[in-house]
Design an enzyme around this catalytic site. Structure first.
Site, PDB file in Angstrom:
ATOM      1  CG  ASP A  32      -2.173   0.821   0.816  1.00  0.00           C
ATOM      2  OD1 ASP A  32      -3.176   0.309   1.073  1.00  0.00           O
ATOM      3  OD2 ASP A  32      -2.195   2.110   0.737  1.00  0.00           O
ATOM      4  CB  THR A 123     -16.147  -3.478  -7.592  1.00  0.00           C
ATOM      5  OG1 THR A 123     -16.325  -4.306  -6.552  1.00  0.00           O
ATOM      6  CG2 THR A 123     -17.470  -3.345  -8.245  1.00  0.00           C
ATOM      7  CG  PHE A 153     -18.801 -12.264  -4.803  1.00  0.00           C
ATOM      8  CD1 PHE A 153     -19.777 -11.573  -5.576  1.00  0.00           C
ATOM      9  CD2 PHE A 153     -18.012 -12.956  -5.577  1.00  0.00           C
ATOM     10  CE1 PHE A 153     -19.991 -11.561  -6.781  1.00  0.00           C
ATOM     11  CE2 PHE A 153     -17.968 -12.890  -6.914  1.00  0.00           C
ATOM     12  CZ  PHE A 153     -18.834 -12.153  -7.426  1.00  0.00           C
ATOM     13  CG  HIS A 255     -33.416  -8.995   7.475  1.00  0.00           C
ATOM     14  ND1 HIS A 255     -34.182  -9.726   8.262  1.00  0.00           N
ATOM     15  CD2 HIS A 255     -32.467  -9.917   7.047  1.00  0.00           C
ATOM     16  CE1 HIS A 255     -33.842 -11.009   8.350  1.00  0.00           C
ATOM     17  NE2 HIS A 255     -32.716 -11.117   7.517  1.00  0.00           N
ATOM     18  CB  CYS A 264     -20.517  -2.501  -1.967  1.00  0.00           C
ATOM     19  SG  CYS A 264     -18.742  -2.867  -0.837  1.00  0.00           S
ATOM     20  CE  LYS A 267     -17.393   0.908  -4.464  1.00  0.00           C
ATOM     21  NZ  LYS A 267     -17.182  -0.010  -5.486  1.00  0.00           N
ATOM     22  CE  LYS A 324     -21.631  -5.294   6.894  1.00  0.00           C
ATOM     23  NZ  LYS A 324     -21.821  -6.451   6.047  1.00  0.00           N
TER      24      LYS A 324
HETATM   25  C1  UGA Z   1     -21.940  -6.059   0.081  1.00  0.00           C
HETATM   26  C2  UGA Z   1     -22.100  -7.598  -0.396  1.00  0.00           C
HETATM   27  O1  UGA Z   1     -23.326  -8.298   0.571  1.00  0.00           O
HETATM   28  C3  UGA Z   1     -21.007  -8.446  -0.761  1.00  0.00           C
HETATM   29  O2  UGA Z   1     -21.410  -9.701  -1.191  1.00  0.00           O
HETATM   30  C4  UGA Z   1     -19.995  -7.627  -1.748  1.00  0.00           C
HETATM   31  O3  UGA Z   1     -18.835  -8.292  -1.766  1.00  0.00           O
HETATM   32  C5  UGA Z   1     -19.652  -6.279  -0.870  1.00  0.00           C
HETATM   33  O4  UGA Z   1     -21.132  -5.591  -0.778  1.00  0.00           O
HETATM   34  C6  UGA Z   1     -18.905  -5.589  -1.797  1.00  0.00           C
HETATM   35  O5  UGA Z   1     -19.244  -5.262  -3.102  1.00  0.00           O
HETATM   36  O6  UGA Z   1     -17.759  -5.401  -1.608  1.00  0.00           O
HETATM   37  P1  UGA Z   1     -21.392  -5.219   2.233  1.00  0.00           P
HETATM   38  O7  UGA Z   1     -21.471  -3.713   1.919  1.00  0.00           O
HETATM   39  O8  UGA Z   1     -20.417  -5.733   3.356  1.00  0.00           O
HETATM   40  O9  UGA Z   1     -21.535  -6.227   1.338  1.00  0.00           O
HETATM   41  O10 UGA Z   1     -22.892  -5.279   3.446  1.00  0.00           O
HETATM   42  P2  UGA Z   1     -24.127  -6.023   3.328  1.00  0.00           P
HETATM   43  O11 UGA Z   1     -23.938  -7.133   4.533  1.00  0.00           O
HETATM   44  O12 UGA Z   1     -24.430  -6.426   1.964  1.00  0.00           O
HETATM   45  O13 UGA Z   1     -25.292  -4.951   3.719  1.00  0.00           O
HETATM   46  C7  UGA Z   1     -25.176  -3.619   2.738  1.00  0.00           C
HETATM   47  C8  UGA Z   1     -26.299  -2.761   3.422  1.00  0.00           C
HETATM   48  O14 UGA Z   1     -27.665  -3.542   3.063  1.00  0.00           O
HETATM   49  C9  UGA Z   1     -26.357  -2.553   4.743  1.00  0.00           C
HETATM   50  O15 UGA Z   1     -26.483  -0.997   5.144  1.00  0.00           O
HETATM   51  C10 UGA Z   1     -27.404  -3.387   5.488  1.00  0.00           C
HETATM   52  O16 UGA Z   1     -27.824  -2.855   6.559  1.00  0.00           O
HETATM   53  C11 UGA Z   1     -28.655  -3.454   4.435  1.00  0.00           C
HETATM   54  N1  UGA Z   1     -29.432  -4.494   4.478  1.00  0.00           N
HETATM   55  C12 UGA Z   1     -28.852  -5.659   4.126  1.00  0.00           C
HETATM   56  C13 UGA Z   1     -30.524  -4.317   4.669  1.00  0.00           C
HETATM   57  O17 UGA Z   1     -31.181  -3.367   4.827  1.00  0.00           O
HETATM   58  N2  UGA Z   1     -31.426  -5.388   4.507  1.00  0.00           N
HETATM   59  C14 UGA Z   1     -31.142  -6.737   4.545  1.00  0.00           C
HETATM   60  O18 UGA Z   1     -31.887  -7.623   4.404  1.00  0.00           O
HETATM   61  C15 UGA Z   1     -29.591  -6.873   4.075  1.00  0.00           C
END
Ligand code: UGA
Length: 434
Positions: A32, A123, A153, A255, A264, A267, A324
């Site tokens: 880095d 990405t 992912f 949810h 992610c 964006k 989250k």
């Molecule tokens: C997300 C994807 O789930 C990963 O598979 C992916 O690799 C990653 O983006 C990325 O592109 O790098 P992440 O951003 O860590 O992962 O978070 P998530 O767990 O997917 O949650 C994203 C948002 O959706 C959070 O704000 C969460 O609270 C919200 N969410 C998720 C809901 O409001 N309801 C749900 O049922 C699930």
């Protein structure tokens, strides 16, 4: 001789990849340009909050398989495979900013001291890997390299676990010998029968965007359905759970809440919309998902205003500011938009979060108050607002909370509290879609 790997970029994707690949038995340099990050990581100090990361980090440093460097030229010269895990933030027009990718590609071109595989984990918009290939050809005047698209992912908060147990590994690779090298690098995943998807660059790149955009669509869908459930007197949890019993739908990512955030989904959905515009293809569904998500955040404050009359001089206790649970990350967190709007409406805001307070402080400074203890946040509050689904909020003593607060309103945007118990303790309880 074993394959020498360098991972460029030590954010979520790069760092977890470097540690994970080292744990598989590969020799890895994590590189880095930020020297302060490299200094910390070399000492085994995590630079991101992620379960189990510290243990894996230390273990692989001690084994001698994982090294860190801020010297990009050295790191690339000493690698047969260069994984690229740098950031691709969004530009004001929604398209992805590829300047960090370009810098790495140029560094690879200047340090091409033998055949190299360049595996892109970041990405990137569809067409980028093809562009990287052309740029390397032009800059080096040779074809002694192979570009591979290897999207990631990982979920924040479960990134190590996701690395070692992925649902699938996607590799856009158009060269047979590079395929063999990657199969060897990922051998432990082959052994646990992880599905490997081999395809061309464009397909691999689009799989990543389509997956994130689809998950975001599920969330916006269930959020709007929750809003409808509220209006109709239905319980969204039973609706979502029962929908999910249909194997074609699945209960995951259904949810409801105050909108999706993180580095992610916001964006990547914008990038999909921008790609549609660029190629003159209608991406109206994803555009609507983005719009619905913005609305969902604003709706939290709109509902609070209907419940409390006006927000002027109201004390709001916000529980949870991370985008989250299980992360200290506040990037694009719905709590940012909500707190901003609450302040605009004249409310005073106190926030609590088990991990993300420091990051939130960088955004709001002394415009709000920050509390280490949940009960301090609730002191004299008119309303308790849950914005992040931290487990510790599920077991709040609502009797004590009631004594601490001056109002008796709970707005549980993540539906983590028990409505019955809230009502028994004298609260007026509002959730999302129930
Ligand atoms: C997300 C994807 O789930 C990963 O598979 C992916 O690799 C990653 O983006 C990325 O592109 O790098 P992440 O951003 O860590 O992962 O978070 P998530 O767990 O997917 O949650 C994203 C948002 O959706 C959070 O704000 C969460 O609270 C919200 N969410 C998720 C809901 O409001 N309801 C749900 O049922 C699930």
């Amino acid at each position: 001789m074993s394959t020498r790997i360098t991972v460029v970029g030590t954010g979520y994707v790069g760092l977890v990849t470097a540690i994970g690949l080292a744990d598989f038995g590969n020799t890895v340099i994590a590189c880095d340009i930020d020297k302060s990050i490299i200094d910390k990581l070399s000492k085994g100090i995590p630079t991101i909050f992620e379960h189990d990361l510290e243990e894996y980090l230390k273990r692989n440093i001690e084994s001698g398989r994982l090294m860190f460097s801020s010297q990009i030229d050295f790191s690339i010269k000493n690698a047969d495979v260069v994984f690229v895990g740098v950031g691709t933030p969004d530009k004001p027009d929604g398209s992805a900013d590829l300047s960090q990718i370009e810098a790495v590609v140029d560094a690879v071109a200047h340090n091409m001291n033998g055949h190299k595989i360049i595996a892109v984990k970041s990405t990137v918009p569809v067409g980028t890997n093809r562009w990287i290939e052309n740029r390397l050809k032009t800059e080096t005047g040779s074809t002694n390299f192979t570009v591979v698209s290897n999207p990631e992912f990982l979920r924040e908060g479960r990134a190590m676990q996701d690395f070692f147990h992925p649902d699938r590994v996607v590799i856009g690779c158009e060269d047979e010998s590079a395929k063999e090298v990657l199969k060897e690098i990922y051998r432990p995943l082959y052994l646990i029968q992880t599905p490997f998807v081999w395809c061309n660059f464009e397909t691999a790149e689009l799989i990543k965007y389509a997956s994130n955009a689809f998950l975001a669509t599920k969330i916006s869908f269930i959020n709007q359905m929750a809003n409808l459930a509220e209006a109709l007197g239905a319980d969204i949890h039973q609706v979502a759970k029962t929908m999910g019993m249909d194997g074609r739908i699945s209960p995951k990512f259904l949810h409801p809440g105050p909108g999706f955030g993180g580095s992610c989904f916001p964006k990547d959905t914008k990038a999909v919309a921008a790609m549609g515009k660029k190629h003159n293809v209608q991406m109206t569904i994803v555009e609507e998902v983005i719009r619905a998500n913005e609305q969902q955040k604003i709706r939290v404050v709109e509902r609070l205003k209907t419940i409390l009359g006006s927000m002027k001089a109201k004390n709001v206790a916000v529980l949870g500011v991370a985008f989250k649970a299980e992360t200290d990350d506040v990037r694009e967190s719905p709590a940012i938009a909500v707190v901003e709007k609450l302040l605009e409406e004249g409310a005073s805001v106190r926030v609590h979060d088990p991990k993300a307070l420091d990051n939130f402080k960088k955004l709001f400074a002394d415009r709000i108050e920050y509390c280490e203890r949940i009960m301090d946040t609730l002191d004299e509050a008119d309303c308790l607002l849950v914005m992040t689904e931290w487990n510790s909020y599920r077991s709040i003593d609502l009797n004590e909370a009631g004594n601490q607060m001056r109002g008796k309103t709970i707005f549980d945007a993540r539906n983590v509290l028990d409505p019955e118990s809230a009502r028994k303790n004298g609260f007026e309880y509002f959730g999302t879609g129930r």
